[in-house]
Scaffold this motif. Sequence first.
Motif, PDB file in Angstrom:
ATOM      1  N   ASP A 174      12.561  31.387 -16.156  1.00  0.00           N
ATOM      2  CA  ASP A 174      13.212  30.437 -15.251  1.00  0.00           C
ATOM      3  C   ASP A 174      12.965  29.005 -15.710  1.00  0.00           C
ATOM      4  OD1 ASP A 174      14.170  32.484 -13.708  1.00  0.00           O
ATOM      5  OD2 ASP A 174      12.589  32.328 -12.190  1.00  0.00           O
ATOM      6  N   LEU A 175      11.738  28.740 -16.157  1.00  0.00           N
ATOM      7  CA  LEU A 175      11.384  27.397 -16.616  1.00  0.00           C
ATOM      8  C   LEU A 175      12.236  27.001 -17.815  1.00  0.00           C
ATOM      9  CD1 LEU A 175       9.323  25.188 -15.878  1.00  0.00           C
ATOM     10  CD2 LEU A 175       7.803  26.159 -17.610  1.00  0.00           C
ATOM     11  N   ALA A 176      12.427  27.933 -18.747  1.00  0.00           N
ATOM     12  CA  ALA A 176      13.246  27.648 -19.926  1.00  0.00           C
ATOM     13  C   ALA A 176      14.701  27.408 -19.534  1.00  0.00           C
ATOM     14  CB  ALA A 176      13.148  28.812 -20.904  1.00  0.00           C
ATOM     15  N   LEU A 182      17.349  20.534 -15.255  1.00  0.00           N
ATOM     16  CA  LEU A 182      16.368  19.806 -14.446  1.00  0.00           C
ATOM     17  C   LEU A 182      15.231  19.332 -15.350  1.00  0.00           C
ATOM     18  CD1 LEU A 182      16.175  22.470 -11.585  1.00  0.00           C
ATOM     19  CD2 LEU A 182      17.522  20.364 -11.544  1.00  0.00           C
ATOM     20  N   PRO A 183      15.507  18.372 -16.221  1.00  0.00           N
ATOM     21  CA  PRO A 183      14.510  18.003 -17.233  1.00  0.00           C
ATOM     22  C   PRO A 183      13.227  17.417 -16.663  1.00  0.00           C
ATOM     23  CG  PRO A 183      16.328  16.431 -17.193  1.00  0.00           C
ATOM     24  CD  PRO A 183      16.741  17.584 -16.335  1.00  0.00           C
ATOM     25  N   HIS A 184      13.333  16.591 -15.606  1.00  0.00           N
ATOM     26  CA  HIS A 184      12.133  15.942 -15.072  1.00  0.00           C
ATOM     27  C   HIS A 184      11.244  16.950 -14.352  1.00  0.00           C
ATOM     28  CE1 HIS A 184      14.105  12.302 -16.244  1.00  0.00           C
ATOM     29  NE2 HIS A 184      15.107  12.510 -15.395  1.00  0.00           N
ATOM     30  N   LEU A 185      11.849  17.790 -13.516  1.00  0.00           N
ATOM     31  CA  LEU A 185      11.093  18.801 -12.798  1.00  0.00           C
ATOM     32  C   LEU A 185      10.462  19.797 -13.767  1.00  0.00           C
ATOM     33  CD1 LEU A 185      10.324  19.874  -9.980  1.00  0.00           C
ATOM     34  CD2 LEU A 185      12.409  21.246 -10.021  1.00  0.00           C
ATOM     35  N   THR A 186      11.213  20.199 -14.785  1.00  0.00           N
ATOM     36  CA  THR A 186      10.705  21.148 -15.772  1.00  0.00           C
ATOM     37  C   THR A 186       9.519  20.567 -16.524  1.00  0.00           C
ATOM     38  OG1 THR A 186      12.928  22.051 -16.050  1.00  0.00           O
ATOM     39  CG2 THR A 186      11.311  22.580 -17.754  1.00  0.00           C
ATOM     40  N   ALA A 187       9.632  19.300 -16.926  1.00  0.00           N
ATOM     41  CA  ALA A 187       8.537  18.653 -17.654  1.00  0.00           C
ATOM     42  C   ALA A 187       7.287  18.560 -16.796  1.00  0.00           C
ATOM     43  CB  ALA A 187       8.975  17.270 -18.114  1.00  0.00           C
ATOM     44  N   ALA A 191       3.748  20.534 -17.561  1.00  0.00           N
ATOM     45  CA  ALA A 191       2.525  19.753 -17.746  1.00  0.00           C
ATOM     46  C   ALA A 191       1.410  20.186 -16.820  1.00  0.00           C
ATOM     47  CB  ALA A 191       2.820  18.265 -17.520  1.00  0.00           C
ATOM     48  N   GLU A 192       1.771  20.858 -15.711  1.00  0.00           N
ATOM     49  CA  GLU A 192       0.782  21.191 -14.691  1.00  0.00           C
ATOM     50  C   GLU A 192       0.448  22.676 -14.605  1.00  0.00           C
ATOM     51  OE1 GLU A 192      -1.013  19.087 -12.643  1.00  0.00           O
ATOM     52  OE2 GLU A 192      -0.240  17.668 -14.113  1.00  0.00           O
ATOM     53  N   LEU A 193       0.886  23.465 -15.596  1.00  0.00           N
ATOM     54  CA  LEU A 193       0.513  24.880 -15.587  1.00  0.00           C
ATOM     55  C   LEU A 193      -1.008  24.987 -15.641  1.00  0.00           C
ATOM     56  CD1 LEU A 193       3.183  26.413 -17.981  1.00  0.00           C
ATOM     57  CD2 LEU A 193       3.066  26.601 -15.496  1.00  0.00           C
ATOM     58  N   CYS A 204       0.923  26.076  -7.008  1.00  0.00           N
ATOM     59  CA  CYS A 204       0.414  24.732  -7.286  1.00  0.00           C
ATOM     60  C   CYS A 204      -0.944  24.443  -6.644  1.00  0.00           C
ATOM     61  CB  CYS A 204       1.407  23.678  -6.773  1.00  0.00           C
ATOM     62  SG  CYS A 204       2.981  23.676  -7.635  1.00  0.00           S
ATOM     63  N   ASP A 205      -1.515  25.392  -5.952  1.00  0.00           N
ATOM     64  CA  ASP A 205      -2.716  25.120  -5.168  1.00  0.00           C
ATOM     65  C   ASP A 205      -3.979  25.270  -6.018  1.00  0.00           C
ATOM     66  OD1 ASP A 205      -4.564  24.691  -3.233  1.00  0.00           O
ATOM     67  OD2 ASP A 205      -4.035  26.398  -1.998  1.00  0.00           O
TER      68      ASP A 205
END
Length: 229
Positions: A174-176, A182-187, A191-193, A204-205
């Motif tokens: 899905d991310l790919a 959605l380039p900003h949301l994907t980036a 970055a936060e994985l 995200c918790d």
Amino acid sequence: MTTEERPPLTRDRVLAAATRVADVEGLKALTMRRLGAELGVEAMSLYHHLPGKEALLDGVADALIAEIQAAAADVVDDATGWKERLRRTFLAARVVVLRHPWAPALLGARTTVPPRLFAYYDGIVGTMTGAGLSHRLAHRAVHAFGTMALGFTQELFRPEAAGGAADVDAAEADLAAMAERLPHLTAMVAAELHDAADPVLGWCDSQTEFEFTLALLLDGLERAAAAQR
């Protein structure tokens, strides 16, 4: 163990066994039959203590709050200031919930408020008003903290809470697929994985995000408290 050697069946013993089953096998595995097997008794004998599955889940939720209360009481005695007391309380709650990762789903699904929850929040409000915060500000703070007071943040989309499971391969696909649209949301997501060692209760918790959000809220509440004087 023979019948004579077996400890008497009590509500607390039943709830402790239910918590063990949920910890090892998940909340879905927690049935009256499975619990009876865990305790070495017929399922029907459990109904003397908890009259049905919903009563059992309500009891487990209340026992969870009792565990959170005990954990918080152990860490706040030498805390200086209301901010530190609340910070330690919420982080102690998080330690408990990380031990029981089914807790957010259970608490979110209850239709009745666990009896001990009122006393727990009464202590949180008392910490704030005892330090001079108004009841109005304390009320707004309780809303702002949300489930952080219980050691977790409520995810907007969380398949586990609905009985599903997070599929890592599907998430990566899905991310790919999102990258172009959605380039900003994907980036941001990439970055936060989280590292596997980071305590996580949802997508995200993570521990870092929990503490970051808690610090922001406490600092903002401190500024609001200063402004009311």
